[in-house]
Design a protein around this motif. Structure first.
Motif, short mmCIF file in Angstrom:
data_model
loop_
_atom_site.label_atom_id
_atom_site.label_comp_id
_atom_site.label_asym_id
_atom_site.label_seq_id
_atom_site.Cartn_x
_atom_site.Cartn_y
_atom_site.Cartn_z
N ILE A 162 56.30 -56.70 1.36
CA ILE A 162 54.95 -56.50 1.88
C ILE A 162 54.81 -55.15 2.58
O ILE A 162 53.84 -54.93 3.31
CB ILE A 162 54.52 -57.65 2.82
CG1 ILE A 162 55.43 -57.70 4.04
CG2 ILE A 162 54.51 -58.98 2.08
CD1 ILE A 162 54.94 -58.70 5.09
N SER A 200 53.58 -51.73 3.38
CA SER A 200 52.32 -51.10 2.98
C SER A 200 52.19 -49.66 3.46
O SER A 200 51.35 -48.91 2.96
CB SER A 200 51.13 -51.91 3.52
OG SER A 200 51.13 -51.93 4.94
N ARG A 254 52.81 -53.37 -2.86
CA ARG A 254 51.89 -53.44 -1.71
C ARG A 254 51.71 -52.09 -1.00
O ARG A 254 50.94 -52.02 -0.04
CB ARG A 254 52.42 -54.46 -0.71
CG ARG A 254 52.51 -55.89 -1.25
CD ARG A 254 51.15 -56.53 -1.39
NE ARG A 254 51.24 -57.93 -1.74
CZ ARG A 254 51.30 -58.92 -0.86
NH1 ARG A 254 51.31 -58.65 0.43
NH2 ARG A 254 51.38 -60.18 -1.26
#
Length: 233
Positions: A6, A8, A35
Motif C-alpha cells: 500500500i 503510495s 498504489r
C-alpha cells in the motif's frame, strides 16, 4: 518494496553534487508499484546509460499524481541522451494522471510536453540554468496545461548570459489567457519587455519576482558565476 503493497508516497534523495544514476532496472520496479501515487527523485539521474526498451509496455506504470525530479544545483554535468529519452517516454504515459510535476529545465522534454494533454496538472515547477535555445517558446510548450494553478519558473543565468522574456513580443495564442485558473506565479529575472504580464488571469493571487539561485544559496553554489539583474527593477 514489493513487500509494501500500500506504499503510495516514495522519495529517494542523495544530497551530493557527485553524479549518481538510477538504472531502468532499478526504476521500473518502483514505477510499477500499484498504489504508488507520489514519487520524488532528488540528486540521482534516471537512466544515465540506457533508456527503457523500445518495446516496453508503459501501461504497466502506476498512475502517478505527483512526479518530482530534481538535480543538485547547479548541475555540473550535461544532460544525457538516455536520461532525456526516458523522461520523454515516462511523461507520455503520466501526462493523463499527473497533478504536480517538477523537472530540471535542462532535461525537460518540451516537445513531448507540448504535444501531450495534461487534464489534471495544477502545479508545474521548472528549475535550472536558463536555456540558450533562441527559438524556445514556453507559452506554446505549456499551452495544453489549462488547469495550472501554480507555475514556478526558477531559472539561473550565468554571468555571460542575459535574461530573456518568458513571453516574447508579438506572440499570439488562440486564447488570451493560456492558464485561466493560475493563482501563483514565480518568475526569476524579470524583464521589462516580457508580455507575460499582459496575459495573466484576473484571479492571480500571488506573484513572486525573485533571483535564482537565491542570495543565501550563492555561496554554496559558487561553482560558477551567476548574474542577478533583479536589483535593477
Amino acid at each position: 518494496l514489493r513487500n509494501l503493497p500500500i506504499l503510495s508516497n516514495l522519495t529517494i534523495s542523495i544530497p551530493s553534487i557527485t553524479a549518481h544514476g538510477f538504472s531502468w532496472e532499478v526504476l521500473e520496479p518502483i514505477l510499477t508499484l500499484t498504489r504508488l501515487r507520489k514519487f520524488s527523485l532528488v540528486g540521482l539521474i534516471p537512466c544515465p546509460t540506457d533508456a527503457p526498451p523500445e518495446d516496453y509496455d508503459y501501461r504497466r506504470l502506476a498512475m502517478l499524481t505527483s512526479f518530482r525530479y530534481e538535480t543538485i544545483r547547479p548541475r555540473i554535468y550535461p544532460e544525457l541522451p538516455s536520461e532525456c529519452k526516458a523522461l520523454s517516454r515516462l511523461l507520455q504515459r503520466l501526462c493523463l494522471s499527473l497533478e504536480s510535476l517538477s523537472l530540471p529545465i535542462d532535461v525537460a522534454p518540451f516537445e513531448t510536453i507540448a504535444q501531450s494533454d495534461w487534464p489534471h496538472l495544477h502545479t508545474l515547477r521548472l528549475r535550472g540554468r536558463q536555456l540558450s535555445v533562441g527559438n524556445m517558446c514556453y507559452p506554446i510548450s505549456l499551452s495544453k496545461m489549462a488547469q495550472l494553478r501554480v507555475l514556478s519558473l526558477e531559472f539561473s543565468i550565468p554571468q555571460d548570459d542575459e535574461a530573456r522574456a518568458f513571453w516574447p513580443g508579438g506572440l499570439a495564442l488562440s486564447g488570451e489567457v493560456p492558464w485561466p485558473n493560475l493563482e501563483t506565479l514565480v518568475l526569476t529575472h524579470p524583464t521589462v519587455d516580457d508580455e507575460l504580464y499582459d496575459h495573466l488571469p484576473p484571479n492571480l493571487q500571488s506573484l513572486s519576482l525573485i533571483s535564482c539561485p537565491h542570495l543565501l544559496e550563492r555561496k554554496w553554489t559558487e561553482l560558477e558565476s551567476w548574474r542577478s539583474r533583479l536589483l535593477s527593477y
